[in-house]
Design a protein around this motif. Sequence first.
Motif, PDB file in Angstrom:
ATOM      1  N   VAL A  27      74.661 -31.275  17.991  1.00  0.00           N
ATOM      2  CA  VAL A  27      74.650 -30.137  17.072  1.00  0.00           C
ATOM      3  C   VAL A  27      75.629 -29.079  17.542  1.00  0.00           C
ATOM      4  N   ARG A  28      76.407 -28.548  16.595  1.00  0.00           N
ATOM      5  CA  ARG A  28      77.182 -27.323  16.817  1.00  0.00           C
ATOM      6  C   ARG A  28      76.535 -26.236  15.977  1.00  0.00           C
ATOM      7  N   ILE A  29      76.039 -25.201  16.610  1.00  0.00           N
ATOM      8  CA  ILE A  29      75.421 -24.107  15.873  1.00  0.00           C
ATOM      9  C   ILE A  29      76.295 -22.862  16.034  1.00  0.00           C
ATOM     10  N   VAL A  30      76.637 -22.275  14.917  1.00  0.00           N
ATOM     11  CA  VAL A  30      77.611 -21.192  14.880  1.00  0.00           C
ATOM     12  C   VAL A  30      76.945 -19.903  14.424  1.00  0.00           C
ATOM     13  N   SER A  31      77.209 -18.836  15.171  1.00  0.00           N
ATOM     14  CA  SER A  31      76.783 -17.496  14.771  1.00  0.00           C
ATOM     15  C   SER A  31      77.831 -16.514  15.270  1.00  0.00           C
ATOM     16  N   ARG A  32      77.769 -15.306  14.777  1.00  0.00           N
ATOM     17  CA  ARG A  32      78.751 -14.311  15.213  1.00  0.00           C
ATOM     18  C   ARG A  32      78.644 -14.048  16.713  1.00  0.00           C
ATOM     19  N   SER A  33      77.399 -14.082  17.229  1.00  0.00           N
ATOM     20  CA  SER A  33      77.188 -13.767  18.643  1.00  0.00           C
ATOM     21  C   SER A  33      77.242 -14.993  19.555  1.00  0.00           C
ATOM     22  N   GLY A  34      77.195 -16.186  18.968  1.00  0.00           N
ATOM     23  CA  GLY A  34      77.186 -17.397  19.779  1.00  0.00           C
ATOM     24  C   GLY A  34      75.817 -17.754  20.313  1.00  0.00           C
ATOM     25  N   ARG A  35      74.777 -17.204  19.709  1.00  0.00           N
ATOM     26  CA  ARG A  35      73.433 -17.526  20.200  1.00  0.00           C
ATOM     27  C   ARG A  35      72.926 -18.814  19.554  1.00  0.00           C
ATOM     28  N   GLY A  36      71.792 -19.273  20.025  1.00  0.00           N
ATOM     29  CA  GLY A  36      71.201 -20.498  19.509  1.00  0.00           C
ATOM     30  C   GLY A  36      70.277 -21.103  20.542  1.00  0.00           C
ATOM     31  N   PRO A  37      69.611 -22.203  20.199  1.00  0.00           N
ATOM     32  CA  PRO A  37      68.663 -22.803  21.131  1.00  0.00           C
ATOM     33  C   PRO A  37      69.366 -23.425  22.333  1.00  0.00           C
ATOM     34  N   THR A  38      68.688 -23.361  23.467  1.00  0.00           N
ATOM     35  CA  THR A  38      69.196 -24.003  24.677  1.00  0.00           C
ATOM     36  C   THR A  38      68.707 -25.446  24.704  1.00  0.00           C
ATOM     37  N   HIS A  39      69.643 -26.369  24.591  1.00  0.00           N
ATOM     38  CA  HIS A  39      69.298 -27.791  24.527  1.00  0.00           C
ATOM     39  C   HIS A  39      70.556 -28.579  24.898  1.00  0.00           C
ATOM     40  N   PRO A  40      70.427 -29.651  25.668  1.00  0.00           N
ATOM     41  CA  PRO A  40      71.629 -30.399  26.073  1.00  0.00           C
ATOM     42  C   PRO A  40      72.409 -30.980  24.898  1.00  0.00           C
ATOM     43  N   GLN A  41      71.772 -31.148  23.751  1.00  0.00           N
ATOM     44  CA  GLN A  41      72.456 -31.703  22.582  1.00  0.00           C
ATOM     45  C   GLN A  41      73.048 -30.620  21.676  1.00  0.00           C
ATOM     46  N   VAL A  42      72.863 -29.347  22.039  1.00  0.00           N
ATOM     47  CA  VAL A  42      73.282 -28.246  21.169  1.00  0.00           C
ATOM     48  C   VAL A  42      74.424 -27.483  21.815  1.00  0.00           C
ATOM     49  N   GLU A  43      75.517 -27.343  21.070  1.00  0.00           N
ATOM     50  CA  GLU A  43      76.651 -26.525  21.484  1.00  0.00           C
ATOM     51  C   GLU A  43      76.620 -25.223  20.690  1.00  0.00           C
ATOM     52  N   ARG A  44      76.549 -24.112  21.376  1.00  0.00           N
ATOM     53  CA  ARG A  44      76.508 -22.800  20.731  1.00  0.00           C
ATOM     54  C   ARG A  44      77.921 -22.227  20.652  1.00  0.00           C
ATOM     55  N   ILE A  45      78.303 -21.793  19.462  1.00  0.00           N
ATOM     56  CA  ILE A  45      79.677 -21.356  19.220  1.00  0.00           C
ATOM     57  C   ILE A  45      79.663 -19.993  18.548  1.00  0.00           C
ATOM     58  N   ALA A  46      80.498 -19.095  19.030  1.00  0.00           N
ATOM     59  CA  ALA A  46      80.674 -17.785  18.403  1.00  0.00           C
ATOM     60  C   ALA A  46      81.843 -17.864  17.430  1.00  0.00           C
ATOM     61  N   ALA A  47      81.606 -17.530  16.173  1.00  0.00           N
ATOM     62  CA  ALA A  47      82.659 -17.565  15.158  1.00  0.00           C
ATOM     63  C   ALA A  47      82.239 -16.703  13.988  1.00  0.00           C
ATOM     64  N   ASP A  48      83.232 -16.302  13.213  1.00  0.00           N
ATOM     65  CA  ASP A  48      83.013 -15.501  12.010  1.00  0.00           C
ATOM     66  C   ASP A  48      82.824 -16.449  10.832  1.00  0.00           C
ATOM     67  N   ALA A  49      81.704 -16.339  10.136  1.00  0.00           N
ATOM     68  CA  ALA A  49      81.390 -17.260   9.039  1.00  0.00           C
ATOM     69  C   ALA A  49      82.275 -17.051   7.825  1.00  0.00           C
ATOM     70  N   THR A  50      83.107 -16.022   7.822  1.00  0.00           N
ATOM     71  CA  THR A  50      84.052 -15.835   6.718  1.00  0.00           C
ATOM     72  C   THR A  50      85.435 -16.409   7.042  1.00  0.00           C
ATOM     73  N   ASP A  51      85.611 -16.944   8.231  1.00  0.00           N
ATOM     74  CA  ASP A  51      86.904 -17.487   8.666  1.00  0.00           C
ATOM     75  C   ASP A  51      86.977 -18.956   8.251  1.00  0.00           C
ATOM     76  N   ALA A  52      87.567 -19.217   7.089  1.00  0.00           N
ATOM     77  CA  ALA A  52      87.584 -20.574   6.548  1.00  0.00           C
ATOM     78  C   ALA A  52      88.331 -21.541   7.458  1.00  0.00           C
ATOM     79  N   ASP A  53      89.429 -21.117   8.047  1.00  0.00           N
ATOM     80  CA  ASP A  53      90.203 -21.999   8.923  1.00  0.00           C
ATOM     81  C   ASP A  53      89.398 -22.405  10.157  1.00  0.00           C
ATOM     82  N   ARG A  54      88.706 -21.432  10.732  1.00  0.00           N
ATOM     83  CA  ARG A  54      87.893 -21.716  11.920  1.00  0.00           C
ATOM     84  C   ARG A  54      86.745 -22.664  11.565  1.00  0.00           C
TER      85      ARG A  54
END
Length: 320
Positions: A27-54
Amino acid sequence: MSVHLILGAGMVGTTTARHLADRGEQVRIVSRSGRGPTHPQVERIAADATDADRLASLANGVTAIYNCLNPAYHRWLTDWPPMAAALLTAAERSGAPLVIAGCLYGYGEVTDPMTEQTPLAARHPKLAMRADIWRAALAAQRAGRIRAVTEVRGSDYLQAQSIFTNVLGAPLLAGRRAFVPAPLDVPHTWTSTNDMAAMLVAAATDQRAWNRAWHTPSAPPLTIRQLATRFTDVAGAPAPKLTAIPGPIVYATGLFSPMLRELRTTAYQFARPFVMDSTAATATFGLRHQPIDAALREAVALLGGTPVGGALADQSATTA
């Protein structure tokens, strides 16, 4: 190994990420702050949800894109359009199915139980916009721009982000009187975030779900008074003391409180029975709703209480 991209690390996004990770999915979970559950299968990513290219870059090669975003109600009209547009672009460039965590607002005021065939007739701009997001995504699929899209609709959540948890939970746990900006004895459907997550995953991974909307399997409707009583029972708290705030006072207080001001927009959902029919999803995917007392035990724990019965067991939605 499949990779799933989740936008939004609130209660629904986080629960969906855990649900997938526990199945062995990446799982890649995206939020502005990069938060999310701590789990070996989860990658937490900080990104702007309005950035279509990203977002398109992050969506490259994924099994599905999940829109679990939920901006503050008072910012819906400004925040939702660019985020929805960016997600459509990501789905178009990546070829991944787009799964939207939706709600019942698009139906507007109803008198009968809502099914997926109930017209999206909301007139208030904020509520109609949620229907418009779905219409735009479905139109993009029909035009061949995106591979597939589906929307999963749930009612007010039992564990978070609802009038129940945001207004009633803390005073009920403390044995205080709860002042409720809604009638107390009107039937209302409540949805577990675990059931929402299970339905989102089913909608993403089962092609029978694509290109239409689904209602999340949810427990039979309860009034606020009934739900509060069940909540205090599982919490081992005193019996609920509830007072409904008269409408004119809610209106006047909303002049100074953004939350109460937003509740005025959706007051119709509590003024008369607000019931969601989810038999289509149950029949198609074999999903069953989480027992309501189990969901309420989670709500108690999330609000800092100790549910009767001790540690929480696995209470996810089950497949028949």
